[in-house]
Design an enzyme around this catalytic site. Structure first.
Site, PDB file in Angstrom:
ATOM      1  N   CYS A 138      72.947 106.889 -33.290  1.00  0.00           N
ATOM      2  CA  CYS A 138      73.854 107.976 -34.153  1.00  0.00           C
ATOM      3  C   CYS A 138      75.191 108.105 -33.507  1.00  0.00           C
ATOM      4  O   CYS A 138      75.754 108.855 -34.345  1.00  0.00           O
ATOM      5  CB  CYS A 138      73.008 109.154 -34.033  1.00  0.00           C
ATOM      6  N   CYS A 458      74.091 112.943 -29.499  1.00  0.00           N
ATOM      7  CA  CYS A 458      73.011 112.365 -28.827  1.00  0.00           C
ATOM      8  C   CYS A 458      72.684 111.031 -29.732  1.00  0.00           C
ATOM      9  O   CYS A 458      73.171 111.174 -30.961  1.00  0.00           O
ATOM     10  CB  CYS A 458      71.755 113.140 -28.798  1.00  0.00           C
TER      11      CYS A 458
END
Length: 474
Positions: A138, A458
């Site tokens: 991500c 994250c």
């Protein structure tokens, strides 16, 4: 590693300062929608002697759409090409001025594994312009941007385009490994007898496809399961998660209606209408959200479809330059890209705690404190993940026992936090989100009168990223 977060359940203070401060102000939307703009401040610049100033001139993204909607029949390079063309149209930068293009992606299309190159050629860039693709879950476009920063800082380039793309509407579905090996053996067979011999070994279970899953290879656990366990470890209720998700959607809707999402560029989808806005922003009600069943840990989990980010298609692009080059070309940059860090933790118990670990490191690197930050833009994978990070950041116990620090860094104040919505509402095309965070931080700094923004996210694999964005002098 022992189960650190399970241990945390038993040892975390029952009544934390975080809970008192955050929820005393209420996590419902109304109070935050009325938050006053930050007043302009005069602070030191983070420029360093002997180090090039690197600026983001502009950033765009095509609308982020729920998977299976208007982008369903396209390929990833189509979306990335649209973002690149949107950036070219917005900036009028000559294609031949761009020295390098780097893109991030997570779910790769086999036919266009170097999607940066295919998108660049499709957008009309010269075949002499190098391009490569990176992947870091991500935070892939974060990695693309910092790769560009490094190339400019090293004097290798003056102008870099970085971005990210994801098309969750069409992910690779493979034959089983047994079937793949059989087909490769069959391809090598010379005679009819050899071919028949290979075919005779095929069994019915060979035809079972391998479906993709958003799961950790090292743990075989989906991110949703990790989010559920994280929420339980930090005693974050279903109610709190739903309240935060509703906040995200409500703020995103207000920003969309108010014309604040300036990074969105229209995209004429071939054979369809022009898409002009994100389609995942859907403020609901606590009553409706409360009816949904747990999505991962059943029947007692607290993570649902309503308080999770959804599968999203989209692409983004930013134009990075040395400050000297930008000014020479007549551009007024939006922001400086300053210090950044990457972190990595245990991929099971601490999978989603990247912002907690990265934030204090980037602040120390930049010589700042939480009080210096005017705008926070954190990636919202799950409401429980965001709230767990806020709680961990505001805990001396977690800092001392899990991070090896003397004291907590403190939680970002919600009146400065994701004020125009986040991934829960705007969508999360994995590799495209990082660029959205950075350009949103720059736009918010200008709109709200601040100087420093902090972007954090994250990523799968237990990794994380944080960067300081400094508003360019107005």
């Amino acid at each position: 590693m022992s189960s650190m977060l399970t241990h945390a359940i038993r040892n975390f203070p029952a009544s934390s300062a975080w809970a008192a401060r955050i929820f005393a102000r209420s996590l419902t939307c109304s109070s935050h929608l009325q938050a006053a703009a930050v007043q302009p401040k005069s602070k030191k610049t983070l420029a360093k002697s002997g180090v090039k100033n690197i600026v983001v001139v502009e950033g765009v993204r095509i609308p982020f759409l729920q998977s299976g909607t208007s982008y369903a029949n396209l390929m990833p390079h189509d979306l990335a090409r649209a973002a690149l063309q949107g950036l070219l149209n917005r900036t009028s930068v000559p294609r031949d001025v761009v020295d390098y293009i780097v893109y991030g992606t997570v779910i790769q299309e086999v036919k266009t594994s170097n999607v940066a190159r295919e998108a660049a050629l499709g957008a009309g860039f010269s075949d002499k312009t190098p391009a490569h693709t990176v992947t870091m879950a991500c935070i892939s476009s974060n990695q693309a941007m910092t790769t560009g920063v490094g190339m400019i800082a090293a004097g290798q380039c003056d102008v870099v385009v970085a971005g990210g793309v994801e098309l969750m509407s069409d992910v690779p579905i493979r034959h089983s490994r047994k079937m793949r090996k059989t087909m490769l053996t069959l391809n090598r067979a010379k005679t009819l007898g050899q071919k028949l011999s290979v075919i005779s070994k095929i069994r019915p279970d060979y035809f079972a496809p391998e479906l993709p899953a958003v799961a950790e290879f090292s743990t075989s656990e989906t991110m949703g399961h990790s989010a559920d366990r994280l929420a339980a470890a930090f005693a974050i209720s279903r109610l709190e998660q739903d309240e935060y998700a509703l906040r995200s959607h409500t703020l995103a809707k207000k920003a969309q209606d108010g014309g604040l999402l300036l990074d969105v560029v229209p995209f004429k989808v071939p054979g369809k209408d022009t898409v002009t806005k994100d389609n995942g922003i859907r403020p609901s009600s606590m009553e409706q959200m409360g009816k949904l069943k747990p999505a991962f840990v059943k029947p007692y989990g607290t993570v649902t479809a309503a308080n999770s980010s959804f599968l999203t298609d989209g692409a983004s692009a930013v134009l990075l330059m040395s400050e000297e080059k930008a000014l020479a070309m007549g551009y007024k940059p939006k922001a400086y890209l300053r210090d950044f860090v990457y972190v990595s933790q245990d991929p099971k118990d601490q999978l989603l705690l990247g912002p907690t670990y990265a934030t204090p490191k980037v602040l120390e690197k930049a010589g700042l404190t939480m009080a210096d930050i005017d705008v926070f833009e954190f990636h919202e994978a799950f409401a429980g993940q965001i709230l767990a990070n806020l709680k961990a950041m505001d805990s001396d116990w977690f800092a001392q026992n899990c991070m090896g620090r003397k004291s907590k860094v403190g939680a970002p104040p919600l009146e400065k936090f994701n004020n125009w919505g986040g991934s829960l509402s705007l969508g999360h095309p994995f590799a495209a989100t990082g660029c959205r965070l950075v350009i949103t931080a720059a736009h918010r700094l200008k709109k709200e009168g601040g100087q420093y923004g902090l972007v954090a996210a994250c990523a799968a694999g237990g990794q994380g990223h944080a960067m300081i964005v400094e508003l360019y002098p107005q």
